[in-house]
Write a protein that holds these residues in place. Sequence first.
Motif, PDB file in Angstrom:
ATOM      1  N   LEU A  43       0.819  -1.209   0.000  1.00 52.85           N
ATOM      2  CA  LEU A  43       0.000   0.000   0.000  1.00 52.85           C
ATOM      3  C   LEU A  43       0.854   1.261   0.000  1.00 52.85           C
ATOM      4  CD1 LEU A  43      -2.881  -1.002   2.447  1.00 52.85           C
ATOM      5  CD2 LEU A  43      -2.755  -1.217  -0.040  1.00 52.85           C
ATOM      6  N   LEU A  44       1.992   1.221   0.692  1.00 49.61           N
ATOM      7  CA  LEU A  44       2.900   2.377   0.652  1.00 49.61           C
ATOM      8  C   LEU A  44       3.383   2.619  -0.773  1.00 49.61           C
ATOM      9  CD1 LEU A  44       5.109   1.940   3.857  1.00 49.61           C
ATOM     10  CD2 LEU A  44       3.101   3.395   3.533  1.00 49.61           C
TER      11      LEU A  44
ATOM     12  N   ARG B 252      13.848   3.540   2.505  1.00 48.89           N
ATOM     13  CA  ARG B 252      13.890   4.477   1.383  1.00 48.89           C
ATOM     14  C   ARG B 252      12.560   5.208   1.194  1.00 48.89           C
ATOM     15  NH1 ARG B 252      17.896   1.013   0.439  1.00 48.89           N
ATOM     16  NH2 ARG B 252      19.569   1.505  -1.035  1.00 48.89           N
ATOM     17  N   MET B 253      11.464   4.561   1.570  1.00 55.75           N
ATOM     18  CA  MET B 253      10.152   5.190   1.366  1.00 55.75           C
ATOM     19  C   MET B 253       9.792   6.183   2.471  1.00 55.75           C
ATOM     20  SD  MET B 253       7.617   2.410  -0.398  1.00 55.75           S
ATOM     21  CE  MET B 253       7.681   1.168   0.901  1.00 55.75           C
ATOM     22  N   LEU B 254      10.363   6.047   3.663  1.00 54.52           N
ATOM     23  CA  LEU B 254      10.007   6.945   4.762  1.00 54.52           C
ATOM     24  C   LEU B 254      10.238   8.421   4.422  1.00 54.52           C
ATOM     25  CD1 LEU B 254      11.225   4.920   7.897  1.00 54.52           C
ATOM     26  CD2 LEU B 254       8.877   5.257   7.090  1.00 54.52           C
ATOM     27  N   PRO B 255      11.422   8.805   3.901  1.00 58.08           N
ATOM     28  CA  PRO B 255      11.582  10.229   3.536  1.00 58.08           C
ATOM     29  C   PRO B 255      10.702  10.644   2.366  1.00 58.08           C
ATOM     30  CG  PRO B 255      13.519   8.949   2.891  1.00 58.08           C
ATOM     31  CD  PRO B 255      12.685   8.058   3.740  1.00 58.08           C
TER      32      PRO B 255
ATOM     33  N   THR C  90       3.199  -1.703 -10.899  1.00 61.22           N
ATOM     34  CA  THR C  90       3.367  -3.040 -10.329  1.00 61.22           C
ATOM     35  C   THR C  90       3.928  -2.902  -8.916  1.00 61.22           C
ATOM     36  OG1 THR C  90       3.836  -3.924 -12.529  1.00 61.22           O
ATOM     37  CG2 THR C  90       4.443  -5.301 -10.647  1.00 61.22           C
ATOM     38  N   HIS C  91       3.387  -3.674  -7.968  1.00 64.78           N
ATOM     39  CA  HIS C  91       3.772  -3.491  -6.575  1.00 64.78           C
ATOM     40  C   HIS C  91       4.315  -4.769  -5.926  1.00 64.78           C
ATOM     41  CE1 HIS C  91       2.022   0.478  -6.777  1.00 64.78           C
ATOM     42  NE2 HIS C  91       0.898  -0.050  -7.228  1.00 64.78           N
ATOM     43  N   THR C  92       4.883  -5.669  -6.731  1.00 61.77           N
ATOM     44  CA  THR C  92       5.550  -6.836  -6.159  1.00 61.77           C
ATOM     45  C   THR C  92       6.825  -6.386  -5.453  1.00 61.77           C
ATOM     46  OG1 THR C  92       6.846  -7.250  -8.151  1.00 61.77           O
ATOM     47  CG2 THR C  92       4.659  -8.285  -8.020  1.00 61.77           C
TER      48      THR C  92
ATOM     49  N   GLN D 279      -1.553   9.955   9.329  1.00 59.90           N
ATOM     50  CA  GLN D 279      -1.714  10.433   7.959  1.00 59.90           C
ATOM     51  C   GLN D 279      -1.382   9.338   6.951  1.00 59.90           C
ATOM     52  OE1 GLN D 279       0.930  13.829   8.275  1.00 59.90           O
ATOM     53  NE2 GLN D 279      -0.787  15.271   8.256  1.00 59.90           N
ATOM     54  N   VAL D 280      -0.332   8.570   7.250  1.00 59.41           N
ATOM     55  CA  VAL D 280       0.063   7.479   6.353  1.00 59.41           C
ATOM     56  C   VAL D 280      -1.019   6.407   6.309  1.00 59.41           C
ATOM     57  CG1 VAL D 280       1.736   5.621   5.984  1.00 59.41           C
ATOM     58  CG2 VAL D 280       2.530   7.900   6.625  1.00 59.41           C
TER      59      VAL D 280
END
Length: 472
Positions: free
Chosen positions: A395-396, A441-444, A406-408, A456-457
Amino acid sequence: MLAKLSLRLRIFLFFCLLGLGGLASVGVSLWFGYARAMDTTVANGFTFAAILSAFLVLALTVTIWLLFDENVAKPIERLASEMRTRAHAGVDREMDASAARYLGDLAPAACAVTKQLNETALSTAQTVAAETARLKAEKARLTALLSEVPVATILVNADGQIVLYDGQAAEVLAQLGVPRLNAQITEYFEASSLEKAVANLQKTGKDVAFEGRSNDKAQSFDVKLKPMDGGGYLMVIDSQTLDIAPDAARPLVYDFDLLERRQTDAEAKLQDRPIRDLCFSVFDTETTGLLPHKDDIVQLGAVRVLNGRIIEGEQINQLVDPGRPIPPASTKVHKVTDAMVQGQPDIRAVAKRFHAFSRDAVIVAHNAPFDMAFLHRHAKDSGVTWDHPILDTVLLSAVLFGASETHTLDALCERLNVTIPTELRHTALGDAQATAEVLVRMLPMLDARGLKTFGQVIEETRRHGRLLEDLN
């Protein structure tokens, strides 16, 4: 030919096509309506023309929208995500501008900006790398030095949270529970005697020696507390009495940011806490099959992420005896055989350990409902309650890169320049490590999107819940 047209001209052509197509649709409908009116009645002809023109205009609108979505909207969304990964996730490979070839000068301009950003980041990274190498060498020397000292060392902040522990201390903590930064020291040591010693330390400002006991009262230790600036203390345990090798091979584990963190911050409502400051327990499982209601876990791997970085040395890599033969088709995927799990603990013991490992943490997995379903099924037998907050990297990914991508895990790793060694792919620890690196890597990137708090996330990921339903 179209690739050479400017973006403004291309959008103008879309509208021209819509207008001309609409006129043509009405004209064709009137012609057929007129023909029908000659054969029947005028009212019948006009009605037929109106219905036909409505359907033709609707079909034309859908066709134009599909063309616009495929050639303009999706490429813009993809280009934005590509730029975001390079700006906030440290991805430095060249951008693929082919997908945005119909966007005129937008794609080349984005590539130029990204290239300039990468060059600036590269020079900064070289300076940081040199300093990091120096600090890494100093850390290695400090770790080697501490390994020669026959004591276990634990640094505790003013709120009683573990900030640092060395190799010997890791062995001590492992005898009492699961070693974890950010954990309360009273999770391992009996609170009354420890709190009395801490009170004496704060009163006198001098070293305090006392007999520390484990929470189950089964073990006791010769402990000395040394005062530290800021209200924390250094706990020194004589490891010679614990039958622990002085050169125990465990890394020096620490996060000095915890020295500045106050308990009031940790006790704030989870929904309001900054996403980058949370503790995450990232895990993955390998199973006998794909049906959580009847298949079983054969391997569980987990790592911890704290303050935006993966904590080396804090991990679980555990085979699990499913109590049944592993299907050959499943073994072909994860390479776990019946012989490998023979004599290993069952899911009840492993679930308890993972539950303790994840205390006060947000649990993270790639397609989390699948892995959590196995744990929930055995929750009653394990004697644990899985009430942790859950975050799903599928979902992120949808939030950051759009639901149409694609989200694999493989696609996400490629997008964020995360490498999974071939021998570790489809192993629980290997996939957990890859998921953790993706998360870091996705947090920032989430923060840059304005999604700064956990609440919020979560609110944003709920909009993409349908994605998981389709995936499962």
